[in-house]
Design a protein around this motif. Structure first.
Motif, PDB file in Angstrom:
ATOM      1  N   THR A   1       4.117  -2.165   8.248  1.00 32.27           N
ATOM      2  CA  THR A   1       5.325  -2.342   7.435  1.00 32.27           C
ATOM      3  C   THR A   1       5.089  -3.366   6.339  1.00 32.27           C
ATOM      4  N   LEU A   2       4.448  -4.479   6.678  1.00 31.58           N
ATOM      5  CA  LEU A   2       4.154  -5.516   5.692  1.00 31.58           C
ATOM      6  C   LEU A   2       3.149  -5.022   4.654  1.00 31.58           C
ATOM      7  N   TYR A   3       2.169  -4.269   5.110  1.00 33.77           N
ATOM      8  CA  TYR A   3       1.159  -3.732   4.191  1.00 33.77           C
ATOM      9  C   TYR A   3       1.803  -2.781   3.186  1.00 33.77           C
ATOM     10  N   ASP A   4       2.633  -1.857   3.667  1.00 37.05           N
ATOM     11  CA  ASP A   4       3.269  -0.886   2.771  1.00 37.05           C
ATOM     12  C   ASP A   4       4.178  -1.571   1.759  1.00 37.05           C
ATOM     13  N   ALA A   5       4.766  -2.704   2.136  1.00 35.66           N
ATOM     14  CA  ALA A   5       5.695  -3.397   1.251  1.00 35.66           C
ATOM     15  C   ALA A   5       4.994  -4.318   0.257  1.00 35.66           C
ATOM     16  N   ASN A   6       3.768  -4.776   0.576  1.00 34.45           N
ATOM     17  CA  ASN A   6       3.145  -5.808  -0.244  1.00 34.45           C
ATOM     18  C   ASN A   6       1.753  -5.465  -0.779  1.00 34.45           C
ATOM     19  N   CYS A   7       1.021  -4.597  -0.103  1.00 33.66           N
ATOM     20  CA  CYS A   7      -0.398  -4.430  -0.401  1.00 33.66           C
ATOM     21  C   CYS A   7      -0.783  -3.056  -0.926  1.00 33.66           C
ATOM     22  N   VAL A   8       0.037  -2.041  -0.576  1.00 30.97           N
ATOM     23  CA  VAL A   8      -0.381  -0.667  -0.828  1.00 30.97           C
ATOM     24  C   VAL A   8      -0.570  -0.374  -2.313  1.00 30.97           C
TER      25      VAL A   8
END
Length: 702
Positions: free
Chosen positions: A618-625
């Motif tokens: 969830t954090l990756y999709d919101a910040n890194c993707v």
């Protein structure tokens, strides 16, 4: 107005079995030409080839009869390889081009010899405020000056002969996440520049600056601010009546991040306005409303910034449907009458022909499949929406176009000889759904859309079905008949801008790392050149000593390449970005590609539980993707996190993600957005993706 019969409308039911694909998505002075269609044959002194932005060259030396003799004259290594989107300019035998991080190069247009270069020393931590890669689209020229905007919000003037800085002006509040990626435009003694950052919660505007001193002359805001503070003029007061709630707390959006055009006869400057902030209108403006001037073409007086008229392509926009896409001025014979028009193919999938004196809609038709509206009403000028498509507070909806649009920033071209507009078109579906946990982040990504719905499916049958639904094409569009004349399918949706010529040739670069020439009348493929890396920038043409040249900048990148380039690989790698120049009889060759194989380190073993891994995703999709790729599968433009040495320990990742150890290299600090527990979850998910990820089982690229 005429009755418009739309192309077949895509039924949403046929797509509901798929998961969502996309998250987002020879004049030497600035004197105006005699008419908007005029282009200087010898040089390319303005961004779109002229004020009318037609991207048409009247040169005829290169034709279908001799294009087999076209070869590389010279190439210049820009020293970077990420997202080269610039349109070169050619003035007095010098070609000016920009590279990543706003570096400016001046080269001999005949030989490619470097004359000077300038590095504006952009703060690379500003990469955190970029929705769509560290890109820029070029410079402007007038009165011996090169004008360029920078990612950190500055506007600079350089001496065209020496590269010496003449002035440097800050155009934004640098404490806010504004950026500049568009090329400036110049009319008389004024420089016009907009900005980006709508997804990050800013309020859009366009500004005019004095060409000689860099002083601010006027500013036109595109969305209203807090009514309690008063309005900047009648245009903002009128716009405020079309908004609900407390929109100003979210910025509103409406950034003018790319397209402009100018009509010297009417003395009108046209600007394209972007999407709302956040996308989700039910959050931004609860209760609806048109939300002027989002997704609009707005006509202004260039000397004063006075509002004249507007046409809104997507009232109450809620899909990231910008109207910042390329605008073209032309004269068309419509119903037996010559009309001065402005044409645009914005993200929403409809092609518009508008009277550029009054803003009256003359015709509109969808140039790609759409399923959010049935057609554009010829009397009201408004799209007739399909109710299910207005997703705020409703069920998720699979839609075409998605946030990448039917046409993105890549410029199209109008050939007055063929009467056709050549569009780099695409089909990119997306599931829009409410973010149930949305909290506005003044420094972060704000869409109000559920990012989990934007992740590619991991089940192989669904993945292949979605991949088959993603398309890109070169589309030759008849703007009078409002229908396709011909089209050429591409292997990827993310392809280059267009140049058409009086020699009967259309040039376009593509994701397969080739510059290709087509017949303008029927789309026959005539010639291609392997560039070693993808081309997203548009070509230009110029003449020196009786020889016609074609120039294009190569360098794979941009938002699609970053997010989905690893999952949808074409023949493009993160190769060397170059300016390549071609002529008949050219015999130069590019250096050979390196052949060494990069050895991947073995990632550590995962000990995290499923809950921590899910939190990390969830954090990756919101910040890194948006930089490191969906499912942690990198395009190669930035480091692939699955093989990062930082995975050895939480502390190593914290030094970068929170402490900003790599901020000078373009990896910003997320301090204030993420904490140590978040970093631990991110590391756990990335390790999981390295060992158990989707790359192998999805059979990527086959």
């Amino acid at each position: 107005m005429r009755n418009i019969r739309p192309l077949p409308i895509l039924k949403s039911a046929s797509l509901l079995c798929f998961s969502s694909l996309f998250l987002f998505a020879c004049a030497k002075t600035p004197a105006p030409p005699a008419s908007p269609a005029e282009v200087t044959a010898v040089e390319w002194t303005k961004h779109g080839g002229g004020d009318a932005e037609q991207r048409f060259s009247p040169l005829t030396q290169i034709s279908p009869n001799n294009i087999g003799d076209l070869g590389l004259a010279w190439a210049f290594d820009l020293g970077v390889s990420r997202g080269i989107e610039a349109t070169p300019l050619v003035v007095d035998g010098v070609i000016y081009v920009t590279a990543t991080w706003n570096k400016v190069f001046a080269l001999d247009a005949k030989t490619g010899a470097l004359l000077w270069q300038y590095d504006p020393k952009v703060d690379r931590s500003k990469a955190a405020d970029l929705c769509c890669d560290a890109v820029n689209r070029g410079v402007a020229f007038a009165e011996g000056k090169i004008i360029t905007g920078t990612i950190d919000g500055r506007l600079l003037a350089l001496d065209a002969k020496t590269g010496k800085k003449l002035w440097d002006t800050i155009t934004v509040d640098q404490s806010q996440p504004y950026t500049i990626t568009g090329a400036p435009r110049i009319v008389r003694d004024k420089v016009f520049i907009g900005n980006g950052g709508a997804e990050y919660g800013v309020r859009g505007y366009v500004s005019a600056y004095d060409l000689n001193k860099g002083a601010l002359l006027w500013r036109f805001y595109t969305v209203p601010g807090n009514p309690a503070d008063g309005f900047e003029g009648p245009a903002m007061a009128n716009a405020a009546d079309t908004w609900k709630g407390e929109w100003w707390k979210y910025g509103g959006g409406g950034t003018v991040w790319d397209s402009m055009a100018y009509d010297p006869e009417l003395d009108l400057l046209y600007i394209g306005v972007g999407n709302g902030s956040p996308w989700n209108q039910s959050i931004r403006s609860p209760g609806g409303g048109d939300n002027l001037y989002l997704s609009s073409i707005v006509a202004l007086r260039p000397d004063t910034g006075e509002y004249v008229w507007h046409y809104q392509t997507t009232p109450g926009e809620t899909w990231d449907y910008t109207a910042t896409q390329h605008m073209i001025l032309a004269e068309l014979d419509i119903d037996g009458k010559s009309r001065k028009v402005i044409m645009q193919a914005p993200k929403n999938g409809f092609f518009y022909v508008i009277d550029r004196a009054t803003g009256e809609l003359l015709s509109a038709n969808n140039y790609v499949p759409v399923n959010w509206a049935t057609h554009v009403d010829s009397e009201t000028g408004r799209p007739v929406e399909i109710p299910e498509a207005r997703w705020g507070g409703k069920a998720p909806y699979m839609q075409l176009p998605g946030p990448f649009g039917g046409h993105n920033w890549h410029p199209m071209s109008f050939n007055p000889d063929s009467g056709l507009v050549y569009i780099p078109a695409m089909e990119t579906p997306y599931v829009y759904a409410d973010d149930k946990d949305f909290v506005f982040n003044a420094k972060g990504w704000n869409t109000g859309a559920d990012s989990a719905m934007g992740s590619l499916p991991t089940e192989i049958a669904q993945f292949k079905a979605v991949k088959a639904a993603v398309k890109g094409r070169l589309l030759a569009w008849d703007p009078v008949k409002q229908k396709a004349a011909w089209q050429v399918e591409h292997n990827s949706p993310w392809n280059g801008g267009i140049l058409s010529t009086a020699g009967g040739v259309v040039f376009q670069g593509n994701a397969d790392a080739k510059l290709v020439a087509y017949r303008a009348d029927n789309g026959e493929r005539l010639w291609d050149f392997f560039a070693q890396t993808g081309i997203v920038a548009p070509p230009i043409s110029y003449e020196l000593d009786g020889e016609q040249y074609i120039a294009v900048a190569s360098g794979w990148g941009g938002t699609f390449a970053l997010v989905y380039g690893g999952l949808f690989p074409a023949a493009s790698d993160a190769g060397v970005g170059r300016l390549m120049v071609f002529k008949l009889g050219g015999k130069a060759a590019l250096p050979a590609l390196p052949s060494e194989v990069v050895k991947r380190p073995v990632p550590p073993e995962s000990t995290a539980d499923a809950e921590t891994i899910a939190m990390g995703k969830t954090l990756y999709d919101a910040n890194c993707v948006v930089c490191h790729g969906d499912h942690v599968i990198s395009s190669g433009l930035v480091p692939d996190l699955r093989w990062s040495p930082l995975l050895v320990a939480d502390e190593a990742m914290q030094s970068v993600i929170i402490d900003g150890a790599l901020s000078t290299r373009g990896m910003p600090s997320f301090k204030g957005r993420l904490n140590k527990k978040d970093v631990q979850a991110l590391r756990s998910y990335i390790i999981f993706a390295a060992h158990e990820g989707v790359e192998a089982k999805l059979d990527i690229g086959k």
